[in-house]
Design an enzyme around this catalytic site. Structure first.
Site, short mmCIF file in Angstrom:
data_model
loop_
_atom_site.label_atom_id
_atom_site.label_comp_id
_atom_site.label_asym_id
_atom_site.label_seq_id
_atom_site.Cartn_x
_atom_site.Cartn_y
_atom_site.Cartn_z
N ASN A 215 -9.53 -3.33 -2.18
CA ASN A 215 -9.67 -3.34 -3.54
C ASN A 215 -8.34 -4.28 -3.90
OD1 ASN A 215 -9.18 -1.90 -6.49
ND2 ASN A 215 -8.58 -0.08 -5.43
N HIS B 131 -12.32 15.64 -7.22
CA HIS B 131 -10.99 15.44 -7.19
C HIS B 131 -10.43 16.05 -9.14
CE1 HIS B 131 -10.46 11.15 -5.71
NE2 HIS B 131 -10.59 12.35 -5.10
N ARG C 278 -10.48 18.71 -3.68
CA ARG C 278 -9.04 18.17 -4.03
C ARG C 278 -8.39 18.11 -5.69
NH1 ARG C 278 -7.42 11.72 -3.15
NH2 ARG C 278 -6.79 11.70 -5.49
N TYR D 39 0.62 9.73 -8.07
CA TYR D 39 -0.58 9.56 -8.05
C TYR D 39 -1.55 10.12 -7.83
CZ TYR D 39 -4.07 8.91 -4.07
OH TYR D 39 -5.39 9.28 -4.32
N ASP E 124 -4.15 14.81 -1.15
CA ASP E 124 -3.72 13.81 -0.90
C ASP E 124 -3.20 13.19 -0.40
OD1 ASP E 124 -3.77 11.22 0.21
OD2 ASP E 124 -5.79 10.22 -1.30
N HIS F 63 -1.04 10.66 0.29
CA HIS F 63 -0.79 8.89 0.41
C HIS F 63 0.49 8.45 1.11
CE1 HIS F 63 -2.06 5.68 -2.29
NE2 HIS F 63 -3.49 6.06 -2.50
N GLU G 4 -3.81 15.16 3.62
CA GLU G 4 -4.81 13.76 3.83
C GLU G 4 -3.59 13.21 3.87
OE1 GLU G 4 -7.85 12.75 1.07
OE2 GLU G 4 -7.32 10.70 1.08
N GLU H 255 -8.26 6.71 5.72
CA GLU H 255 -8.41 5.36 4.56
C GLU H 255 -8.56 3.73 4.27
OE1 GLU H 255 -7.36 7.99 0.96
OE2 GLU H 255 -6.58 5.54 0.39
N HIS I 159 -14.11 8.45 3.30
CA HIS I 159 -13.24 7.87 1.50
C HIS I 159 -14.29 7.61 1.45
CE1 HIS I 159 -10.26 4.17 0.60
NE2 HIS I 159 -10.60 5.79 -0.49
N ASP J 181 -13.10 2.55 -5.65
CA ASP J 181 -13.47 1.14 -5.61
C ASP J 181 -14.40 0.82 -4.30
OD1 ASP J 181 -10.53 2.60 -4.69
OD2 ASP J 181 -11.28 1.41 -2.85
N GLU K 94 -15.80 12.44 0.70
CA GLU K 94 -15.27 12.19 -1.15
C GLU K 94 -16.54 11.62 -1.52
OE1 GLU K 94 -11.75 9.22 -0.92
OE2 GLU K 94 -11.62 10.70 -2.41
N TRP L 29 3.57 3.61 -1.73
CA TRP L 29 1.97 3.99 -3.09
C TRP L 29 1.25 4.99 -2.26
CZ3 TRP L 29 -2.77 3.23 -3.91
CH2 TRP L 29 -3.08 3.85 -5.69
C1 GCO Z 1 -8.27 8.57 -2.07
C2 GCO Z 1 -7.88 7.31 -1.51
C3 GCO Z 1 -7.81 6.29 -3.29
C4 GCO Z 1 -7.09 4.82 -2.57
C5 GCO Z 1 -7.67 3.73 -3.23
C6 GCO Z 1 -7.48 2.72 -3.09
O1 GCO Z 1 -8.16 9.49 -1.29
O2 GCO Z 1 -9.83 8.36 -2.41
O3 GCO Z 1 -6.24 7.74 -1.67
O4 GCO Z 1 -7.59 6.44 -4.28
O5 GCO Z 1 -6.30 4.94 -3.64
O6 GCO Z 1 -9.09 3.93 -2.84
O7 GCO Z 1 -7.78 2.03 -3.60
MG MG Z 2 -6.54 8.97 -0.13
#
Ligand code: GCO
Ligand code: MG
Length: 402
Positions: A37, A122, A147, A159, A210, A212, A236, A262, A312, A316, A339, A402
């Site tokens: 991605n 999600h 999630r 996020y 998550d 992140h 996560e 991931e 993961h 994407d 996921e 991020w």
């Molecule tokens: C998740 C991930 C994704 C990523 C994404 C980036 O847990 O699903 O954190 O949402 O942000 O795959 O390309």
């Molecule tokens: Mg993630």
């Protein structure tokens, strides 16, 4: 069974995907996901400009040898671009092997270890009241694990919270969007979210969250501790995982399980986390961690240390990756959770596939191979569009993960 063609297909049915299609002299075809991605064309070029010509004429049945050839043969090892390119070749060759054998790939991996693959969806919304409605929606659809992400009061965007509830897409502009982050506001808000969700849905539902990569280890320890009463299945990416020693500090402070991986490209990225039992779930997946061959190796190492899989499965990762992941998930002894972010109808049409969702589980296809393909004519109608992931800054302007 010689390889006679290998095509790199870039398409954007709502979001970008890169796919490798390998063709053999006896007319079999196999597909592999090569989507990274925000850096898609780097992998497309790696394959087109450096790998394809070396594949032509090779024996398609020699999966392990081809893996070693591409890994050791590049001299420059590891890294997400290389490992995604290798994954695409590897996945396509497993697809071909399954078709040649007349069996779904999971049979070649040892057969079923379970009846279905438990997935999580999600639930996300700006406010806690709204997210309760979203969780209920997933429960009604049959999900056994959800999630939960919400907005953070005082922050304009967060996020994991999206306008379109079923098809989250963070790569939203050709030049990265800038987000603003406050750890203080986030840590003050998040325990209250899970208190409400647990109170509303009771103890049976598996809850995940998550982070992140946004906290320092001690902040992550504090978050994990504050979430203990709500018995999450995992948090996560609580902290960026380059410094793997730092997970020891989190472990000293909380029994909330941890899932990481991931963005990992191979076994060397997770070795310490697994062998020191610093995580509970390893989130690597087929497309970014060297394909079925290499991910199987990671999961086998993890099994020795009671670490389970939690691959993961964001949007994407194409339906080709999801198909491959499900064959592994159904076969390995140490499966944990998968996921599952749904793809749009446009994406599903470009990638016809045989896996299906029922009652909280995904079921891999029983067709020979992976049970997924790419409709090349339809794919050609969706040209590539530049799309980047956002960046994140603290309130004072400092660039943050991020
Ligand atoms: C998740 C991930 C994704 C990523 C994404 C980036 O847990 O699903 O954190 O949402 O942000 O795959 O390309
Ligand atoms: Mg993630």
């Amino acid at each position: 069974m010689k390889i006679v063609d290998a095509r790199v297909i870039v398409t954007c049915p709502g979001r970008n995907f890169v796919t490798l299609k390998i063709v053999t002299d006896d007319g079999l075809t196999g597909v592999g996901d090569a989507t990274l991605n925000g850096r898609e064309l780097a992998v497309a070029s790696y394959l087109r400009d450096h790998v394809v010509r070396a594949l032509i004429g090779r024996d398609a049945s020699r999966i392990e040898d081809t893996w070693q050839y591409l890994y050791k043969g590049a001299y420059w090892r590891r890294g997400p671009v290389t490992m995604t390119a290798i994954a695409a070749v590897d996945t396509a060759l497993w697809d071909i092997k399954g078709k040649a054998a007349g069996m779904p790939v999971y049979q070649l991996l040892g057969g079923r270890s379970r009846e279905g693959v438990t997935v999580y969806g999600h639930a996300n919304a700006e406010t806690v009241d709204e997210v309760l409605v979203e969780v209920a929606r997933y429960v009604d659809l049959g999900y056994k694990a959800v999630r939960v992400q919400t907005g953070v009061p005082g922050l304009a965007s967060t996020y994991g919270v999206s306008g379109d509830k079923m098809f989250y897409e963070p790569a939203d502009a050709s030049v990265p969007t800038e987000n603003v982050w406050s750890t203080e506001r986030y840590l003050a808000h998040t325990p209250g979210v899970f208190a409400r969700v647990r109170d509303e849905f009771g103890p049976g539902l598996r809850l995940l969250h998550d982070v992140h990569h946004r906290l320092t280890p001690i902040e992550a320890g504090r978050l994990g501790k504050s979430l203990e009463p709500y018995a999450l299945t995992w948090i996560e990416d609580p902290t960026p995982a380059e410094l793997q020693d730092s997970l020891r500090l989190i472990r000293q402070h909380t029994t909330t399980p941890i899932a990481i991986g991931e963005i990992f490209s191979g076994v060397w990225d997770c070795q310490q986390l697994i062998t020191e039992q610093l995580i509970d779930y390893i989130r690597a997946t087929v497309v970014h961690a060297g394909g079925i061959t290499h991910l199987r190796r990671i999961f086998d190492l993890a099994a020795l240390y009671q670490v389970r899989s939690g691959s993961h499965g964001a949007t994407d990762l194409s339906p080709v990756c999801m198909s491959a992941a499900l064959h592994l998930d159904i076969a390995i002894p140490n499966f944990g959770l998968q996921e599952y972010m749904r793809h749009t109808p446009e994406t599903d049409a470009v990638f016809p596939h045989g896996y299906h969702f029922a009652d909280g589980y995904l079921h891999p296809s029983d067709e020979p191979g992976l049970g997924v393909d790419i409709d090349e004519e339809l794919a050609a109608q969706y040209p590539y569009r530049a799309a980047a992931l956002p960046v994140n800054r603290l309130e004072d302007g400092t660039l943050h993960s991020w």
